[in-house]
Write an enzyme that holds these catalytic residues in place. Structure first.
Site, PDB file in Angstrom:
ATOM      1  N   ASN A  58       0.355  35.268 -63.430  1.00  0.00           N
ATOM      2  CA  ASN A  58       1.172  36.387 -62.961  1.00  0.00           C
ATOM      3  C   ASN A  58       0.494  37.694 -63.333  1.00  0.00           C
ATOM      4  O   ASN A  58      -0.567  37.697 -63.962  1.00  0.00           O
ATOM      5  CB  ASN A  58       2.592  36.299 -63.535  1.00  0.00           C
ATOM      6  N   PRO A  85       7.417  24.201 -71.783  1.00  0.00           N
ATOM      7  CA  PRO A  85       8.405  24.398 -72.846  1.00  0.00           C
ATOM      8  C   PRO A  85       8.732  25.882 -72.994  1.00  0.00           C
ATOM      9  O   PRO A  85       7.874  26.732 -72.752  1.00  0.00           O
ATOM     10  CB  PRO A  85       7.679  23.887 -74.098  1.00  0.00           C
TER      11      PRO A  85
HETATM   12  N1  CTP Z   1       9.432  32.755 -72.814  1.00  0.00           N
HETATM   13  C1  CTP Z   1       8.805  31.845 -73.637  1.00  0.00           C
HETATM   14  N2  CTP Z   1       8.394  30.645 -73.134  1.00  0.00           N
HETATM   15  C2  CTP Z   1       8.585  30.328 -71.846  1.00  0.00           C
HETATM   16  C3  CTP Z   1       9.222  31.238 -71.007  1.00  0.00           C
HETATM   17  C4  CTP Z   1       9.627  32.449 -71.521  1.00  0.00           C
HETATM   18  O1  CTP Z   1       8.606  32.132 -74.823  1.00  0.00           O
HETATM   19  N3  CTP Z   1       8.186  29.160 -71.399  1.00  0.00           N
HETATM   20  C5  CTP Z   1       9.912  34.020 -73.350  1.00  0.00           C
HETATM   21  C6  CTP Z   1       9.198  35.235 -72.829  1.00  0.00           C
HETATM   22  O2  CTP Z   1       8.092  35.604 -73.639  1.00  0.00           O
HETATM   23  C7  CTP Z   1      10.280  36.288 -72.844  1.00  0.00           C
HETATM   24  C8  CTP Z   1      11.521  35.484 -72.470  1.00  0.00           C
HETATM   25  O3  CTP Z   1      11.246  34.182 -72.957  1.00  0.00           O
HETATM   26  O4  CTP Z   1      10.491  36.821 -74.115  1.00  0.00           O
HETATM   27  C9  CTP Z   1      11.740  35.466 -70.993  1.00  0.00           C
HETATM   28  O5  CTP Z   1      12.721  34.562 -70.704  1.00  0.00           O
HETATM   29  P1  CTP Z   1      12.759  33.630 -69.379  1.00  0.00           P
HETATM   30  O6  CTP Z   1      14.145  33.227 -69.187  1.00  0.00           O
HETATM   31  O7  CTP Z   1      11.842  32.517 -69.450  1.00  0.00           O
HETATM   32  O8  CTP Z   1      12.236  34.628 -68.330  1.00  0.00           O
HETATM   33  P2  CTP Z   1      11.937  34.345 -66.862  1.00  0.00           P
HETATM   34  O9  CTP Z   1      10.868  33.328 -66.692  1.00  0.00           O
HETATM   35  O10 CTP Z   1      11.716  35.669 -66.234  1.00  0.00           O
HETATM   36  O11 CTP Z   1      13.305  33.664 -66.466  1.00  0.00           O
HETATM   37  P3  CTP Z   1      14.022  33.614 -65.067  1.00  0.00           P
HETATM   38  O12 CTP Z   1      13.016  33.110 -64.126  1.00  0.00           O
HETATM   39  O13 CTP Z   1      15.174  32.712 -65.326  1.00  0.00           O
HETATM   40  O14 CTP Z   1      14.457  35.031 -64.807  1.00  0.00           O
END
Ligand code: CTP
Length: 401
Positions: free
Chosen positions: A209, A305
């Site tokens: 991304n 995860p």
């Molecule tokens: N995060 C993480 N590990 C992941 C995914 C996210 O540690 N596998 C952390 C990111 O660093 C950030 C937060 O969780 O602090 C973001 O949350 P998340 O719900 O995963 O964000 P999005 O992927 O944007 O979720 P969504 O698609 O539901 O909006």
């Protein structure tokens, strides 16, 4: 601006590295500082006072007998109203004079007459830096409370390689800001993630991304400047490691998870800034995918995860801070994420206002509600965020007794 309302006396000694004083001075002014320049006679052989005068917007002083100072005591007058003295391109000779308390030129006299901290960025040939006399002088100055920025190792102007090279201007500026920032995170261990992750599909392709890593790097720098021991687990970005921060570079979410879990149990604070890919290819092709009769390959994705949720669920978790980058409904989604991941604080921002760029606008969501921060440069936001986090941490510790 990190040096807003600060006045720094910048001393420049006579070494080749004196030319870097110009870039440093410009950066200090950009960070909001007022800078008063004093040069040794030898420094004027390497860089002109006019250059530094133009950059500082103030008169530059070189001699003890300068008649522009009305009371005839430039060493006293110039050391009044300053927050610190920073001497760059500090030579072996300057260190020797300081260590013995000599005051035969304007800069060393100011260094004696000052009431404020003295920071020194040495620059000299490695033989001179390693000489027993210099070692003795450095030990004396450390004992006197002088703070050294560097030197670093590397190729020197004389062609030698070794310790003695002056830090780069941006590193000196970071060290200066750190030294003048209240140390609200002193003694704390801070772990952060930053940047995107890259999930390979085949040897040359992958899912990723547009995260630039800038917000995470800015926070790591601000935490270091607030006195913390900082470890940053970074996805693939081009940014240089912030001064004083340990950086582990990883590529995929699984690598990031492993690096984080190694340190999470000993961390006091975990700030998950990385835009971790939610999915990865179930199987990574060992050979490049080929176009087969124009039929697109089928790539099965599986969930990665959730690193943040995993750290928050540890038996004795660090204080966890998450980020929520949303394209709509910021308040609802961010607060929902905070609750789902069971973390005390989440930093929300709209993708169109920060993702991938240099500026940001964020809203903090914690147990007490939402707190918008004024929009601005990511580094300025990082400092405000660290202040807010330090405040919440102090409250948590106070509650725990
Ligand atoms: N995060 C993480 N590990 C992941 C995914 C996210 O540690 N596998 C952390 C990111 O660093 C950030 C937060 O969780 O602090 C973001 O949350 P998340 O719900 O995963 O964000 P999005 O992927 O944007 O979720 P969504 O698609 O539901 O909006």
């Amino acid at each position: 601006m990190e040096l807003q309302d600060k006045t720094i006396l910048l001393g420049v000694c006579g070494g080749v590295a004196a030319y870097k004083a110009a870039a440093l001075l410009r950066d200090m002014r950009r960070a909001g500082a007022r800078v008063r320049v004093v040069m040794t006679e030898a420094a004027t052989r390497f860089i002109t006072p006019l250059t530094l005068q133009a950059l500082s917007g103030e008169a530059v002083y070189t001699g003890l007998w300068d008649e522009r100072i009305a009371n005839g005591m430039p060493h006293i007058e110039l050391s009044r109203g300053i927050d610190a003295v920073l001497v760059v391109a500090a030579t072996a000779d300057f260190l020797a004079r300081m260590a013995t308390g000599r005051a035969e030129d304007l800069l060393s006299t100011i260094a004696l007459a000052r009431k404020t901290p003295l920071f020194v960025a040495p620059a000299m040939n490695r033989q001179m830096w390693e000489h027993p006399a210099t070692r003795r002088n450095v030990a004396t100055l450390l004992g006197d409370g002088v703070c050294f920025f560097g030197p670093a190792s590397g190729v020197q102007a004389c062609g030698d390689e070794g310790e003695g090279r002056m830090l780069e201007p941006e590193e000196i500026l970071e060290a200066l800001i750190a030294a003048l920032t209240p140390r609200r995170l002193a003694g704390k261990k801070v772990l952060l993630t930053a940047g995107p992750t890259f999930e390979a599909i085949d040897p040359v392709r992958g899912l990723t991304n547009l995260s630039s890593g800038r917000m995470g790097y800015a926070l790591a720098r601000a935490a270091m400047q607030a006195g913390a021991e900082v470890s940053l687990v970074s996805g693939p970005v081009e940014l240089a490691a912030p001064y004083g921060v340990r950086v582990s570079r990883v590529r995929s979410a699984l690598e990031m998870r492993e690096a984080v879990l190694q340190e999470a149990t000993t961390a006091d604070l975990f700030i998950a800034v990385a835009a971790v890919a939610d999915y990865r290819a179930e199987e990574v092709a060992t050979q490049k995918h080929k176009k087969e009769n124009g039929r697109p390959p089928e790539i099965r994705l599986i969930a990665n995860p959730d690193i943040l949720a995993e750290v928050a669920a540890l038996p004795r978790p660090p204080f966890c801070v998450g980020f929520a980058a949303e394209s709509e409904n910021l308040e609802t989604f961010a607060e929902e994420k905070r609750k789902r991941k069971k973390i005390p604080l989440i930093v929300g921002n709209l993708i169109q206002e920060g993702f991938g760029g240099k500026t940001n606008r964020v809203i903090l969501f914690d147990e007490e509600g939402s707190h918008p921060l004024p929009p601005g440069e990511k580094q300025a936001i990082a400092h405000k965020l660290i202040e807010h986090i330090a405040h919440l941490l102090e409250k948590t510790y106070a509650r725990a007794g």
